[in-house]
Design an enzyme around this catalytic site. Sequence first.
Site, PDB file in Angstrom:
ATOM      1  N   ALA A  92       9.560 -43.317  17.440  1.00  0.00           N
ATOM      2  CA  ALA A  92       9.924 -42.267  16.482  1.00  0.00           C
ATOM      3  C   ALA A  92      10.865 -42.749  15.379  1.00  0.00           C
ATOM      4  CB  ALA A  92      10.568 -41.071  17.177  1.00  0.00           C
ATOM      5  N   GLY A  93      10.525 -42.339  14.183  1.00  0.00           N
ATOM      6  CA  GLY A  93      11.396 -42.565  13.040  1.00  0.00           C
ATOM      7  C   GLY A  93      11.095 -43.811  12.225  1.00  0.00           C
TER       8      GLY A  93
ATOM      9  N   ASN B  75       3.279 -43.724  14.303  1.00  0.00           N
ATOM     10  CA  ASN B  75       2.163 -42.825  13.991  1.00  0.00           C
ATOM     11  C   ASN B  75       2.245 -42.371  12.530  1.00  0.00           C
ATOM     12  OD1 ASN B  75       1.132 -39.470  14.929  1.00  0.00           O
ATOM     13  ND2 ASN B  75      -0.087 -41.129  14.122  1.00  0.00           N
ATOM     14  N   THR B  76       3.270 -41.563  12.220  1.00  0.00           N
ATOM     15  CA  THR B  76       3.361 -40.934  10.903  1.00  0.00           C
ATOM     16  C   THR B  76       3.303 -41.949   9.760  1.00  0.00           C
ATOM     17  OG1 THR B  76       4.696 -39.155  11.842  1.00  0.00           O
ATOM     18  CG2 THR B  76       4.768 -39.411   9.458  1.00  0.00           C
TER      19      THR B  76
ATOM     20  N   LYS C   7       3.319 -40.701  29.158  1.00  0.00           N
ATOM     21  CA  LYS C   7       4.487 -40.737  28.268  1.00  0.00           C
ATOM     22  C   LYS C   7       5.145 -39.368  28.387  1.00  0.00           C
ATOM     23  CE  LYS C   7       6.154 -41.178  23.586  1.00  0.00           C
ATOM     24  NZ  LYS C   7       5.868 -40.684  22.231  1.00  0.00           N
TER      25      LYS C   7
END
Length: 253
Positions: free
Chosen positions: A182-183, A204-205, A95
């Site tokens: 992301a996001g 992830n987050t 990645k």
Amino acid sequence: MLTIANKTFNSNLLLGTGKFSNSLIMSKVIQITKTEMVTVSIKRIDLNEKQDSIITPLKKMGIHLLPNTSGAKNAEEAVFAAHLASNALETNWIKLEIHPDTKYLFSDSYETLKAAKILVKEKFIVLPYCNPDPVLCKNLEDIGCAAVMPLGAPIGSCKGLLSYHFLKIIIEQSNIPVIIDAGLGLPSHALTAMELGADGILVNTAIATSKDPINMAKSFKIALDSGNIVQPILDNDLSTYQAYSTSPLTNFF
């Protein structure tokens, strides 16, 4: 189902490993979501330790490892990190992440395209994290990347699909998998991504830092399952995105 470079995964979810409080919770989340591919920063791996605390449990679970070049500031650093990952994990999957901007972590498009060209020539399976730029994504596809991973919003922001309209054009134009990276902060964001026509998402987050990672993981799994059901029956009409030039588009030469 998600197919990348002739390898098929039963889950549309790619999981980031960066923010889990411990490997036990991470393993439970993987089991719940049934994800089959996780990404891990080469900077977080102890290359001198045979029983690395991150890699060892993932290998025991049979998870496909997707090392990433997070932390690279330019193409040279990213290619170096890819070589380290290939040697350490015995994989040619990478990645590609290059974000010199430390405030918003936006990808450097020029350096990403430059590094991708090198790595594709070296027979890497390249999945670049990139800005939601339809022209860039098409260029990455044309040079041989196996998938593109445009951001929905800045990394870790959990703001959702702020780039919704550009993601829609990227998906419509793409002949390779589009994984929204992301996001994504809520299961509803995952469902929206699938309704948009995405081939997969990376989270992830939202899960790892949740008050309850296990139930958040369950919710994301349900959202993705719903997205897989509804995606084939939606009409993603892009006619409203047509641009109309105010100047002649004839060639200069």
